[in-house]
Scaffold this active site. Structure first.
Site, mmCIF file in Angstrom:
data_model
loop_
_atom_site.group_PDB
_atom_site.id
_atom_site.type_symbol
_atom_site.label_atom_id
_atom_site.label_comp_id
_atom_site.label_asym_id
_atom_site.label_seq_id
_atom_site.Cartn_x
_atom_site.Cartn_y
_atom_site.Cartn_z
ATOM 1 N N HIS A 107 29.006 -44.263 18.492
ATOM 2 C CA HIS A 107 27.541 -44.290 18.537
ATOM 3 C C HIS A 107 26.519 -45.172 17.740
ATOM 4 O O HIS A 107 25.509 -45.386 18.324
ATOM 5 C CB HIS A 107 27.009 -42.852 18.669
ATOM 6 C CG HIS A 107 26.839 -41.954 17.493
ATOM 7 N ND1 HIS A 107 27.740 -41.309 16.898
ATOM 8 C CD2 HIS A 107 25.833 -42.108 16.611
ATOM 9 C CE1 HIS A 107 27.196 -40.913 15.651
ATOM 10 N NE2 HIS A 107 25.892 -41.559 15.591
ATOM 11 N N ASP A 124 34.388 -40.743 19.076
ATOM 12 C CA ASP A 124 33.305 -41.300 18.327
ATOM 13 C C ASP A 124 33.746 -42.244 17.093
ATOM 14 O O ASP A 124 33.195 -42.009 16.200
ATOM 15 C CB ASP A 124 32.138 -40.302 17.969
ATOM 16 C CG ASP A 124 31.034 -40.767 17.786
ATOM 17 O OD1 ASP A 124 30.705 -42.000 18.332
ATOM 18 O OD2 ASP A 124 30.218 -40.203 17.097
ATOM 19 N N GLY A 139 21.258 -41.509 10.381
ATOM 20 C CA GLY A 139 21.738 -42.643 9.507
ATOM 21 C C GLY A 139 22.827 -42.590 8.503
ATOM 22 O O GLY A 139 23.622 -43.175 8.141
ATOM 23 N N ASN A 140 23.218 -41.185 8.410
ATOM 24 C CA ASN A 140 24.559 -40.565 7.905
ATOM 25 C C ASN A 140 25.591 -41.119 8.811
ATOM 26 O O ASN A 140 26.811 -40.822 8.128
ATOM 27 C CB ASN A 140 24.508 -39.256 7.272
ATOM 28 C CG ASN A 140 24.025 -38.932 5.776
ATOM 29 O OD1 ASN A 140 23.059 -38.247 5.764
ATOM 30 N ND2 ASN A 140 24.668 -39.631 5.007
ATOM 31 N N SER A 141 25.425 -40.858 10.030
ATOM 32 C CA SER A 141 26.555 -41.216 10.741
ATOM 33 C C SER A 141 27.559 -42.394 10.422
ATOM 34 O O SER A 141 26.872 -43.496 10.328
ATOM 35 C CB SER A 141 26.068 -41.373 12.314
ATOM 36 O OG SER A 141 25.473 -40.193 12.832
ATOM 37 N N THR A 191 29.835 -37.689 11.330
ATOM 38 C CA THR A 191 29.263 -37.732 12.770
ATOM 39 C C THR A 191 28.173 -37.172 13.486
ATOM 40 O O THR A 191 27.483 -37.890 14.455
ATOM 41 C CB THR A 191 30.294 -37.666 13.827
ATOM 42 O OG1 THR A 191 30.092 -38.509 15.057
ATOM 43 C CG2 THR A 191 30.775 -36.252 13.686
ATOM 44 N N ALA A 192 27.818 -35.960 12.975
ATOM 45 C CA ALA A 192 26.714 -35.260 13.882
ATOM 46 C C ALA A 192 26.083 -34.189 12.854
ATOM 47 O O ALA A 192 26.669 -33.672 11.909
ATOM 48 C CB ALA A 192 27.247 -34.763 15.176
ATOM 49 N N GLY A 230 49.283 -34.192 33.275
ATOM 50 C CA GLY A 230 49.463 -34.161 34.674
ATOM 51 C C GLY A 230 49.265 -33.093 35.386
ATOM 52 O O GLY A 230 49.751 -32.616 36.243
#
Length: 477
Positions: free
Chosen positions: A126, A156, A228-230, A246-247, A290
């Protein structure tokens, strides 16, 4: 023996900190006549601590961080967007091209150098999604253009490459060894203010079930992670990379700041995704069993003789798939996979999505009220289907599975990946990025199910689509 003013100063420094000690020392040692007010105002008061207490140096993360911070970069992206007063309507855009203007969107994030020789930098999908230009700024101030290697929206994770000259990389730790309570440090570029370090502990491991975040196996931490740390680094006290930040969660939105709920992608997962992106020309190939399943509710639990309402009951087994080869049958209830508890359909899908092609999976199954163990090997999951393979009325369209973030938000179906201009599919009203949520050809939840629903083609084909926030039924002719 030290003079009294010196001893008093040291005693106060130990008890109250440098501020009080400095003030008392100045009062004892200053000349009788007070200094001018301007001179006093010009002298700053600095809070200090002694470097040694009781003969032992104070604990500090500084030596470890001196090795870590050169490997953490700031990521700057630019995206060129054509803005039209007619929105995304293609007909009016073609009729009035002179009204379309170009706008440049810029964003900031973080990244981690994981291979100094190759110049590989890990970040979040992202952070660089849709970017036309990406550059990274190193801790020493150098700014370098980054080349896109590949990314995986469903976990991500994204991989870039920068010129490999004078780089420092972080070693990757075994994130599976992390325990709740281990100390960790987050390094990144929050709010674009520059490289910042925060610390905390591991609050939880294996965290999943967060809406809108794709396949999940997160490390949860209370180290502050802000916008901004992401893409930045989560390291242990040895200075080894344990996760990619990430979040963060805040009920008032991410821009409201950190409340101690941050999430990082473990290095065990990031390493696997990075290896696939390098080996498969920038894409990730997932394995699939499947099958389709649904949650076990209280009514089903009673009907199937289960002691509690949990698990994923198999509703469809696709012929030629891994589950069919392993002997999985409709009505089987999957309670665990490789020893990992499966509480519902989403948990099974999340587990499956984190496995690679060729992974051997041991399924703990309840069939007719009796426990059973079945072993299967995941097979490659097709990434898309061309409409002509499904039905001539879909000629010109291609279909792909939904991004996992949309599934986490409660959607099921398939995404229209592309529509050729002038094709039969376009004439029937299909558009790129439409979500097909239902069809009179048969029930389906994902791409394999959509493919299987066309075993017998209906005389009339109607697709129910979701376009933005609007639903519509399209008659395919």
């Amino acid at each position: 023996m030290r003079p009294l003013p010196t001893l008093l100063t040291l005693s106060l420094a130990a008890a109250f900190g440098g501020f009080a000690a400095t003030a008392i020392r100045d009062g004892l040692e200053a000349p009788a006549q007070a200094a001018p007010a301007s001179a006093v105002a010009a002298t700053p008061t600095v809070a200090t601590l002694p470097a040694v207490v009781g003969g032992q140096p104070l604990p500090s993360l500084a030596p470890m961080l001196a090795k870590v911070t050169p490997a953490v970069v700031s990521v700057h992206t630019k995206q060129r967007v054509n803005v039209s007063p007619f929105g995304s309507d293609p007909m009016f855009r073609r009729m009035f091209p002179e009204l379309t203007q170009e706008r440049i969107n810029e964003s900031l994030g973080s990244g981690v150098i994981v291979d100094a020789k190759q110049g590989f930098v890990l970040t979040n999908h992202h952070v660089i999604e849709g970017a036309d230009e990406v550059s990274v700024t190193l801790a020493d101030g150098r700014t370098l253009k980054a080349d896109f290697v590949g990314s995986d929206p469903d976990t991500d994770v994204a991989l870039m490459r920068i010129p490999a000259q004078g780089l420092t990389a972080l070693p990757l730790a075994d994130s599976s060894a992390l325990r709740v309570g281990d100390f960790v440090v987050a390094v990144g570029n929050p709010f674009g203010i520059g490289q910042t370090v925060t610390s905390g502990i591991v609050s939880a491991v294996g965290r999943s079930g967060l809406r809108g975040l794709g396949f999940q196996n997160f490390i949860q931490t209370d180290a502050s992670i802000n916008p901004g740390n992401s893409g930045g680094a989560l390291v242990n006290l040895n200075g080894e990379l344990v996760g990619i930040n990430t979040a963060s969660f805040n009920p008032r939105g991410s821009m409201a700041g950190n409340i101690g709920l941050g999430f990082a992608i473990p290095t065990s997962l990031a390493r696997n995704i990075m290896g696939q992106l390098i080996a498969n020309n920038g894409v990730v190939i997932r394995g699939t069993m499947g099958l389709e399943s649904q949650d076990v509710d209280a009514r089903l639990a009673q009907a199937l003789g289960l002691p509690e309402a949990r698990g994923a009951v198999v509703t469809q087994v696709f012929s030629g798939g891994a589950a069919a080869a392993a002997g999985v049958k409709v009505g089987d209830v999957i309670l665990a996979a490789n020893g990992e508890r499966i509480d519902d359909r989403d948990a099974l899908r999340n587990f499956e999505g984190l496995q690679s092609v060729g992974s051997r999976i041991a399924l703990d199954v309840r069939r007719d009220g009796k426990p059973l163990t079945l072993t299967t090997t995941l097979r490659e999951q097709p990434r898309s289907y061309v409409g002509t393979e499904l039905d001539p009325r879909l000629t010109g369209a291609s279909f792909a599975d939904l991004p996992e973030r949309l599934r986490q938000a409660g959607l099921s179906g398939v995404m229209v990946e592309s529509v050729a201009r002038g094709s039969r599919a376009e004439a029937n009203g299909l558009r790129k990025d439409d979500v097909v949520i239902a069809s009179n050809a048969g029930n389906f939840e994902d791409l394999p199910g959509f493919r299987a629903s066309f075993t017998q083609r209906p005389a009339q084909l109607v697709l129910r689509i979701l376009r933005g926030n609007r639903r519509a039924d399209l008659l395919m002719q």
